[in-house]
Motif scaffolding. Structure first.
Motif, PDB file in Angstrom:
ATOM      1  N   GLU B  19     -10.258  16.735  39.568  1.00  0.00           N
ATOM      2  CA  GLU B  19     -11.399  15.818  39.443  1.00  0.00           C
ATOM      3  C   GLU B  19     -12.698  16.594  39.269  1.00  0.00           C
ATOM      4  N   ARG B  20     -12.785  17.716  39.946  1.00  0.00           N
ATOM      5  CA  ARG B  20     -14.019  18.512  39.933  1.00  0.00           C
ATOM      6  C   ARG B  20     -14.229  19.212  38.599  1.00  0.00           C
ATOM      7  N   ASP B  21     -13.129  19.722  38.000  1.00  0.00           N
ATOM      8  CA  ASP B  21     -13.251  20.569  36.816  1.00  0.00           C
ATOM      9  C   ASP B  21     -12.229  20.126  35.769  1.00  0.00           C
ATOM     10  N   GLU B  22     -12.713  19.644  34.645  1.00  0.00           N
ATOM     11  CA  GLU B  22     -11.804  19.116  33.617  1.00  0.00           C
ATOM     12  C   GLU B  22     -10.965  20.214  32.971  1.00  0.00           C
ATOM     13  N   ASN B  23     -11.320  21.485  33.200  1.00  0.00           N
ATOM     14  CA  ASN B  23     -10.519  22.579  32.648  1.00  0.00           C
ATOM     15  C   ASN B  23      -9.275  22.885  33.467  1.00  0.00           C
ATOM     16  N   VAL B  24      -9.220  22.311  34.665  1.00  0.00           N
ATOM     17  CA  VAL B  24      -8.030  22.538  35.496  1.00  0.00           C
ATOM     18  C   VAL B  24      -6.903  21.647  34.984  1.00  0.00           C
ATOM     19  N   PHE B  25      -5.751  22.249  34.733  1.00  0.00           N
ATOM     20  CA  PHE B  25      -4.598  21.436  34.358  1.00  0.00           C
ATOM     21  C   PHE B  25      -3.330  22.036  34.952  1.00  0.00           C
ATOM     22  N   LEU B  26      -2.298  21.206  35.048  1.00  0.00           N
ATOM     23  CA  LEU B  26      -1.043  21.630  35.666  1.00  0.00           C
ATOM     24  C   LEU B  26       0.021  21.785  34.591  1.00  0.00           C
ATOM     25  N   ILE B  27       0.853  22.804  34.750  1.00  0.00           N
ATOM     26  CA  ILE B  27       1.917  23.027  33.786  1.00  0.00           C
ATOM     27  C   ILE B  27       3.134  23.542  34.550  1.00  0.00           C
ATOM     28  N   GLY B  28       4.298  22.992  34.234  1.00  0.00           N
ATOM     29  CA  GLY B  28       5.491  23.450  34.934  1.00  0.00           C
ATOM     30  C   GLY B  28       6.665  22.518  34.684  1.00  0.00           C
ATOM     31  N   GLU B  29       7.783  22.877  35.281  1.00  0.00           N
ATOM     32  CA  GLU B  29       9.014  22.116  35.065  1.00  0.00           C
ATOM     33  C   GLU B  29       9.061  20.899  35.985  1.00  0.00           C
ATOM     34  N   ASP B  30       9.211  19.729  35.411  1.00  0.00           N
ATOM     35  CA  ASP B  30       9.435  18.499  36.173  1.00  0.00           C
ATOM     36  C   ASP B  30       8.305  18.169  37.145  1.00  0.00           C
ATOM     37  N   ILE B  31       7.096  18.513  36.743  1.00  0.00           N
ATOM     38  CA  ILE B  31       5.952  18.224  37.624  1.00  0.00           C
ATOM     39  C   ILE B  31       5.339  16.856  37.323  1.00  0.00           C
ATOM     40  N   GLY B  32       5.759  16.243  36.211  1.00  0.00           N
ATOM     41  CA  GLY B  32       5.173  14.981  35.788  1.00  0.00           C
ATOM     42  C   GLY B  32       5.826  13.781  36.458  1.00  0.00           C
ATOM     43  N   ILE B  33       6.651  13.087  35.699  1.00  0.00           N
ATOM     44  CA  ILE B  33       7.233  11.835  36.190  1.00  0.00           C
ATOM     45  C   ILE B  33       8.095  12.073  37.438  1.00  0.00           C
ATOM     46  N   TYR B  34       8.706  13.253  37.517  1.00  0.00           N
ATOM     47  CA  TYR B  34       9.557  13.584  38.653  1.00  0.00           C
ATOM     48  C   TYR B  34       8.710  13.911  39.874  1.00  0.00           C
ATOM     49  N   GLY B  35       7.507  14.394  39.630  1.00  0.00           N
ATOM     50  CA  GLY B  35       6.603  14.713  40.741  1.00  0.00           C
ATOM     51  C   GLY B  35       6.813  16.090  41.335  1.00  0.00           C
ATOM     52  N   GLY B  36       7.554  16.930  40.621  1.00  0.00           N
ATOM     53  CA  GLY B  36       7.842  18.281  41.124  1.00  0.00           C
ATOM     54  C   GLY B  36       9.116  18.283  41.932  1.00  0.00           C
ATOM     55  N   ALA B  37       9.823  19.409  41.888  1.00  0.00           N
ATOM     56  CA  ALA B  37      11.114  19.491  42.585  1.00  0.00           C
ATOM     57  C   ALA B  37      10.952  19.189  44.074  1.00  0.00           C
ATOM     58  N   PHE B  38       9.776  19.463  44.624  1.00  0.00           N
ATOM     59  CA  PHE B  38       9.530  19.192  46.047  1.00  0.00           C
ATOM     60  C   PHE B  38       8.501  18.077  46.253  1.00  0.00           C
ATOM     61  N   GLY B  39       8.237  17.338  45.199  1.00  0.00           N
ATOM     62  CA  GLY B  39       7.347  16.186  45.317  1.00  0.00           C
ATOM     63  C   GLY B  39       5.881  16.522  45.493  1.00  0.00           C
ATOM     64  N   VAL B  40       5.533  17.759  45.203  1.00  0.00           N
ATOM     65  CA  VAL B  40       4.154  18.197  45.471  1.00  0.00           C
ATOM     66  C   VAL B  40       3.150  17.570  44.503  1.00  0.00           C
ATOM     67  N   THR B  41       3.583  17.339  43.255  1.00  0.00           N
ATOM     68  CA  THR B  41       2.640  16.815  42.265  1.00  0.00           C
ATOM     69  C   THR B  41       2.765  15.293  42.084  1.00  0.00           C
ATOM     70  N   ASN B  42       3.403  14.647  43.051  1.00  0.00           N
ATOM     71  CA  ASN B  42       3.569  13.197  42.985  1.00  0.00           C
ATOM     72  C   ASN B  42       2.251  12.472  42.703  1.00  0.00           C
ATOM     73  N   GLY B  43       2.295  11.553  41.740  1.00  0.00           N
ATOM     74  CA  GLY B  43       1.126  10.705  41.495  1.00  0.00           C
ATOM     75  C   GLY B  43       0.078  11.324  40.577  1.00  0.00           C
ATOM     76  N   LEU B  44       0.184  12.618  40.308  1.00  0.00           N
ATOM     77  CA  LEU B  44      -0.868  13.263  39.516  1.00  0.00           C
ATOM     78  C   LEU B  44      -0.755  12.917  38.034  1.00  0.00           C
TER      79      LEU B  44
END
Lengths: 325, 324
Positions: B19-44
């Protein structure tokens, strides 16, 4: 393709500059003034010059261990590059990088790379940034036939294809990865056939014909700029010198070398420009003289520059803060 | 103060920095709809969309390289390695490229990316459980962050994202479920500041990551026996807050270093060496003890795995050994 006389002459000059720069490097490395090793671009000049001139200044390049030619074509200050090869503090990398790590942020050059194929994923990351920033920039990603057998090539090209990234993959097929011929390293004749596996355009071209390089790269760059995704261009060429300083070239024949030298990219372009009335003997001599002087000035600058201070070893490990001792 | 889990703390840090910086973005395996293998990126994904929460093919070298390359162009990528073990596949991009770009290019460029990675034994056998921080700690140019509590995870991840260097952010899988106090309001934690998780006078237990929780429990048990242990969490390994370590060990005269990673070549050895190199040496009353995982791969069977992971009992025994 209609290019201005000025641009054609600039491209010719760039090729001459690369060759003369490399000849000087060859001389100083064999005389021990430049330590370590280096990888010379002699014989491959048409690719860097044709490709980079086909893109715009705002576009980026990522380069290889054989990177002096790309840097010159992109407009590096050759005084700084030569000083870097001499290990001087005035060098492009303040003497920290050497030949394998020439970089020039002023000319949008993301740097040479000591790891074969190591620059390909980085180029794709840069292309991802360009796409996210919607700035219309394209990345020219140079690598070799050797790099095409690295896993990094596959991962990066696939990602670029899946995400339609603005990157042009340019393979300089100089026929050998060190001593291993492409025949031994590939079970295909046309390396560009691999593009099919990624569903991107792939084409094999004569990398010693600068106008062919120019035209094909320009088309790929424009496609990338229009959100049309990446392309793979395999430019067939030959490195006149060995892989590096220690190479006795026992793996190839004199006849083969001779045949390729007869297809000298500079001589071929020179003939074309003469036929078009753009170059004549006098003009060629003037250009060569001018470039000799420029390269000599770079050598003088490198020789006269100081080495780094010993304490500089600790600088630039981190952007902020010092190294823990 | 409210309590949240380590998982929520990481999620909040990512959300707030995006939210603070539009240049910040996330990239990785199954971080989207799955929310990350450990659910860390849920909802993002829902909040920021596919452009900024980018699922990738299974291509760790490609992911790390994309982070390096994008960071050179002004972006602030936060890449996730699904398991820390997978940094081995991405190691060229981490070790030869990202870590060295600033140095070998003479300061011309820098690579401000974060690589998040869950580490630690958690019932998954030898290839999904390693604590490989010593590999990263060894490499000049990387910063290595290894927090324990939800408070530290959140504050240090925010600092990592704002840092101009490559930052290796090591999360412990078991730390995702740990609860702790985290304020609603914005805060960050500077690198290179250890945290004394428990004050004590008799010895210093230097513990990293999930071992901090074990060390704290061990300290409570030791207190019942009249032994007053100080528990120090370095929080960041590079830079390492030697000043606080030296101060604490000089005060207590005794030290035990606890980490889950293998003993040989582990950061414990280097911490001990650095204590011995310091003025704290003159205050030492006993040898320094390391309580670590053994020099074996992490085994699968619950019986074997719990033998691998340093336990409260082993920490207590180690402490009693040097106090004898």
């Amino acid at each position: 393709m209609e290019l201005s006389e000025e641009k054609l002459l600039k491209m010719y000059q760039d090729m001459i500059e690369i060759r003369e720069f490399e000849r000087k490097v060859d001389y100083f490395i064999s005389h021990g003034d430049i330590t370590g090793t280096t990888h010379l671009y002699i014989g491959e000049e048409a690719i860097a010059v044709g490709a980079i001139n086909a893109a715009e200044e705002k576009d980026y390049i990522s380069s290889t261990h054989r990177g002096h030619g790309h840097s010159i074509a992109k407009g590096v200050n050759i005084k700084e590059m030569m000083a870097e090869l001499f290990g001087k503090t005035t060098g492009s990398c303040k003497g920290k990088g050497g030949s394998l790590h020439i970089v020039d942020s002023d000319t949008n050059n993301l740097g040479a790379n000591g790891i074969v194929g190591g620059g390909i994923p980085i180029a794709v990351g840069a292309a991802l940034a360009a796409k996210m920033q919607e700035n219309g920039e394209v990345i020219l990603c140079f690598f070799s036939d050797g790099a095409m057998n690295q896993g990094a090539f596959h991962e990066a090209v696939n990602m670029a294809s899946v995400w339609d990234l603005p990157v042009v993959f340019i393979c300089e097929n100089n026929q050998y990865g060190m001593s291993t011929s492409v025949e031994k390293a590939f079970n295909i004749q046309d390396l560009s056939a691999r593009a099919k596996a990624y569903n991107i355009p792939g084409v094999k071209i004569d990398g010693n014909k600068i106008m062919e390089v120019y035209e094909v790269v320009q088309e790929a760059v424009e496609r990338a700029r229009q959100d049309g995704g990446p392309s793979l261009i395999v430019a067939e060429t030959y490195r006149w010198k060995g892989h590096s300083k220690s190479d006795a070239k026992v793996y190839r024949t004199k006849e083969e070398e001779k045949a390729w030298k007869e297809r000298d990219p500079i001589a071929q372009f020179e003939e074309e420009l003469k036929a078009q009335g753009i170059l004549d003997e006098q003009k060629i001599e003037d250009i060569r003289e001018e470039i000799d002087e420029k390269v000599e000035a770079a050598v003088k600058f490198a020789q006269e520059s100081p080495f780094p201070d010993k304490e500089d070893i600790y600088d630039d490990v981190y952007v902020d803060g010092e190294v823990e001792l | 103060m409210r309590e949240i889990t380590g998982r929520q703390a990481v999620n909040e840090a990512l959300r707030e920095e995006m939210e603070r910086d539009e240049n910040v973005f996330l990239i990785g395996e199954d971080i989207g709809i799955y929310g990350g293998a450990f659910g860390v990126t849920n909802g993002l994904l829902d909040k920021f969309g596919e452009k900024r929460v980018r699922d990738t093919p299974i291509s760790e070298a490609g992911i790390a390289g994309a982070a390096v390359g994008a960071s050179l162009m002004g972006m602030r990528p936060v890449a996730e390695m699904m398991f820390m073990d997978f940094i081995t596949i991405a190691s060229d991009q981490i070790i030869n490229q990202g870590a060295k770009i600033h140095y070998m290019f003479g300061g011309q460029m820098n690579a401000p990316f974060v690589l998040r990675m869950p580490a630690g034994a958690a019932a998954a056998g030898a290839q999904h459980t390693q604590s490989l921080e010593a590999l990263l700690y060894h490499i000049p140019g990387l910063k290595v962050v290894m927090p324990s509590t939800p408070y530290d995870l959140k504050g240090l991840l925010k600092t990592s994202i704002r840092d101009d260097n490559p930052v290796m952010f090591i999360e412990h899988k078991k730390g995702y479920g740990e609860k702790g106090e985290v304020p609603e309001e914005e805060y960050t934690i500077p690198f290179g500041q250890a945290d004394i998780k428990r004050e004590g006078e008799d010895l210093t237990i230097i513990a990293t990551s999930h071992m901090v929780f074990k060390a704290l429990k061990a300290a409570e048990e030791l207190a019942k026996q009249g032994i007053d242990a100080e528990v120090l969490d370095p929080r960041t390994l590079v830079p390492l807050d030697m000043e606080s370590i030296v101060k604490s060990v000089s005060k207590t005269g005794r030290a035990v270093v606890v980490h889950e990673a293998h003993r040989r070549g582990g950061i414990g050895g280097d911490i001990v060496a650095r204590i011995v190199d310091s003025e704290a040496f003159y205050y030492l009353e006993t040898p320094i003890k390391r309580i670590t995982g053994p020099n074996t791969p992490v085994p699968f069977s619950p019986v074997l795995e719990s033998e691998f992971i340093p336990s409260e009992e082993k920490i207590i025994k180690g402490v009693l050994d040097i106090l004898d």
